[in-house]
Design a protein around this motif. Structure first.
Motif, short mmCIF file in Angstrom:
data_model
loop_
_atom_site.label_atom_id
_atom_site.label_comp_id
_atom_site.label_asym_id
_atom_site.label_seq_id
_atom_site.Cartn_x
_atom_site.Cartn_y
_atom_site.Cartn_z
N GLY A 21 15.51 43.53 2.62
CA GLY A 21 14.99 42.61 3.63
C GLY A 21 13.49 42.70 3.76
N ARG A 22 12.98 43.92 3.73
CA ARG A 22 11.52 44.12 3.84
C ARG A 22 10.81 43.54 2.62
NH1 ARG A 22 7.05 44.04 3.62
NH2 ARG A 22 5.42 45.49 4.34
N ALA A 23 11.39 43.69 1.45
CA ALA A 23 10.78 43.12 0.23
C ALA A 23 10.77 41.60 0.29
CB ALA A 23 11.54 43.61 -1.00
N ILE A 24 11.83 41.01 0.80
CA ILE A 24 11.88 39.56 0.94
C ILE A 24 10.81 39.10 1.93
CG2 ILE A 24 13.27 37.61 1.74
CD1 ILE A 24 15.76 39.22 0.79
N ALA A 25 10.66 39.83 3.03
CA ALA A 25 9.64 39.48 4.03
C ALA A 25 8.25 39.54 3.42
CB ALA A 25 9.75 40.42 5.22
N GLY A 26 7.98 40.58 2.64
CA GLY A 26 6.66 40.73 2.03
C GLY A 26 6.34 39.61 1.08
N LEU A 27 7.31 39.22 0.25
CA LEU A 27 7.08 38.13 -0.69
C LEU A 27 6.93 36.80 0.05
CD1 LEU A 27 6.78 37.23 -3.61
CD2 LEU A 27 9.28 37.09 -3.77
N ALA A 28 7.70 36.62 1.11
CA ALA A 28 7.60 35.38 1.90
C ALA A 28 6.22 35.25 2.52
CB ALA A 28 8.68 35.35 2.97
N VAL A 29 5.68 36.34 3.03
CA VAL A 29 4.33 36.32 3.60
C VAL A 29 3.30 35.97 2.52
CG1 VAL A 29 2.50 37.83 4.48
CG2 VAL A 29 4.73 37.79 5.60
N GLN A 30 3.45 36.55 1.34
CA GLN A 30 2.54 36.23 0.23
C GLN A 30 2.59 34.74 -0.12
OE1 GLN A 30 3.04 38.74 -3.25
NE2 GLN A 30 3.47 40.52 -1.97
N GLN A 31 3.74 34.12 0.11
CA GLN A 31 3.91 32.69 -0.20
C GLN A 31 3.43 31.80 0.94
OE1 GLN A 31 5.32 31.15 -3.11
NE2 GLN A 31 4.89 33.17 -3.95
N SER A 221 12.00 44.22 -5.31
CA SER A 221 11.25 43.03 -5.69
C SER A 221 12.10 42.07 -6.51
CB SER A 221 10.00 43.43 -6.47
OG SER A 221 9.29 42.29 -6.92
N ASP A 222 12.96 42.59 -7.40
CA ASP A 222 13.87 41.74 -8.17
C ASP A 222 14.72 40.89 -7.23
OD1 ASP A 222 13.17 42.83 -10.71
OD2 ASP A 222 14.60 44.47 -10.44
N GLN A 223 15.22 41.53 -6.19
CA GLN A 223 16.09 40.84 -5.24
C GLN A 223 15.31 39.83 -4.41
OE1 GLN A 223 19.30 41.46 -5.68
NE2 GLN A 223 18.77 43.06 -7.17
N ALA A 224 14.09 40.19 -4.04
CA ALA A 224 13.25 39.29 -3.23
C ALA A 224 12.94 38.00 -3.99
CB ALA A 224 11.97 40.00 -2.82
N LYS A 225 12.62 38.13 -5.27
CA LYS A 225 12.30 36.94 -6.06
C LYS A 225 13.50 36.00 -6.14
CE LYS A 225 8.93 39.45 -8.87
NZ LYS A 225 8.71 40.11 -10.19
N ALA A 226 14.69 36.56 -6.30
CA ALA A 226 15.89 35.73 -6.34
C ALA A 226 16.14 35.06 -5.00
CB ALA A 226 17.10 36.58 -6.75
N ALA A 227 15.88 35.79 -3.91
CA ALA A 227 16.07 35.23 -2.58
C ALA A 227 15.11 34.07 -2.32
CB ALA A 227 15.88 36.31 -1.52
N LEU A 228 13.86 34.22 -2.72
CA LEU A 228 12.88 33.14 -2.52
C LEU A 228 13.27 31.91 -3.34
CD1 LEU A 228 10.09 33.12 -0.84
CD2 LEU A 228 11.36 35.27 -0.96
N PHE A 229 13.83 32.13 -4.52
CA PHE A 229 14.34 30.99 -5.30
C PHE A 229 15.41 30.24 -4.51
CE2 PHE A 229 18.07 29.85 -7.95
CZ PHE A 229 17.58 28.66 -8.48
N LEU A 230 16.38 30.97 -3.95
CA LEU A 230 17.45 30.33 -3.21
C LEU A 230 16.96 29.64 -1.95
CD1 LEU A 230 20.31 32.98 -3.54
CD2 LEU A 230 20.18 30.75 -4.67
N LEU A 231 15.89 30.15 -1.36
CA LEU A 231 15.32 29.52 -0.18
C LEU A 231 14.54 28.26 -0.52
CD1 LEU A 231 14.00 32.67 1.73
CD2 LEU A 231 15.87 31.19 2.47
N SER A 232 14.06 28.17 -1.75
CA SER A 232 13.13 27.11 -2.14
C SER A 232 13.83 25.84 -2.58
CB SER A 232 12.23 27.60 -3.28
OG SER A 232 12.94 27.61 -4.51
#
Length: 268
Positions: A21-31, A221-232
């Motif tokens: 969850g924290r990794a997803i949050a970090g990548l989302a902020v970067q986006q 980070s692998d999981q976060a990138k996949a999550a951002l794909f699904l959100l996009s």
């Protein structure tokens, strides 16, 4: 850096102060997303919010026990006040409580089911109620490779992760006509400090990695990138599915090693 096209989107992440969850949050902020965190650990939440806010990101957070249905409704309403209409939601909150099946108590079973499965529904329901009138949104619930097979000493955990797969399919069917997508993200073995602390290094290297075709553990980070794909919007026609992000581990369930026994592509 890959642009997921989510700049300005309001993304809420339950269990967002640590781990995946924290990794997803970090990548989302970067986006450029506006990020709201839910976590039961107040200290972790405070630290995560301070880290994410560096550079002027718009973040908000609330400490919450996700088993509290009434509090869920209140917190989601607060996020909409703080961040605006919610575009995406990720539920990464979960517990395990490993126990042999013969030693499982009613409390063990209820705790894992309540956090992993019931809370996934109540959180998604409250988010869905707010997305439906707007005709769009993406919801992700974190399941596991344990949603695709059994796991000794984790009967209740595995049952909850299987349940999530059925939950996302049912919600996807109900809410698809409203433009809402619901998917499960199913991580493999993720390299975390908790994993390293609980499992001997030689077991990771000789047992776990040897069974993964990509020959390494997953990173958060692998999981976060996949999550951002699904959100996009790149996943705009993806709903009701379960995305395995496991380095091929479940694909090779009949294989003892990760392919090394095949040499350079030819059987030996």
């Amino acid at each position: 850096m890959l642009d997921y096209g989510l700049k300005g989107a309001a993304i809420i992440i339950a269990g967002g102060a640590s781990g995946i969850g924290r990794a997803i949050a970090g990548l989302a902020v970067q986006q450029g997303c506006k990020v709201g965190l839910i976590d039961v650990n107040a200290a972790n939440l405070k630290t995560a919010l301070a880290e994410l806010a560096t550079g002027g990101a718009t973040v908000a957070g609330h400490c919450l026990d996700v088993r509290d249905e009434a509090a869920i409704c209140d917190v989601i309403a607060l996020f909409e006040t703080e961040l605006g209409p919610i575009d995406g939601f990720v539920n990464s909150a979960g517990i395990s409580r490993p126990r042999p099946a013969v030693d499982l108590t009613a409390d063990d079973w209820a705790a894992v089911m309540d956090v992993n499965l019931a809370a996934s529904f109540f959180l998604s329901r409250e988010i869905g109620r707010r997305m439906i009138p707007r005709g769009k949104g993406s919801i992700i619930i974190i399941s596991s490779i344990d949603g695709f097979g059994g796991h000794a000493a984790r009967t209740h955990y595995t049952a909850s992760k299987y349940g999530i797969l059925g939950l996302v399919k049912s919600l996807a069917i109900e809410w698809g006509r409203f433009g809402i997508r619901v998917n499960a993200l199913c991580p493999g073995i993720v390299d975390t400090p908790l994993l390293r602390g609980n499992i001997a290094a030689d077991h990771i290297e000789k047992v776990m990695e040897d069974r993964i075709p990509m020959a390494r553990l997953s990173t958060a980070s692998d999981q976060a990138k996949a999550a951002l794909f699904l959100l996009s919007d790149a996943a705009g026609y993806v709903t009701g599915t379960s995305l395995l992000v496991d380095g091929g581990l479940t694909a090779g369930y009949l294989t003892h090693l990760n392919g090394a026994d095949w040499g350079n592509g030819a059987p030996v």
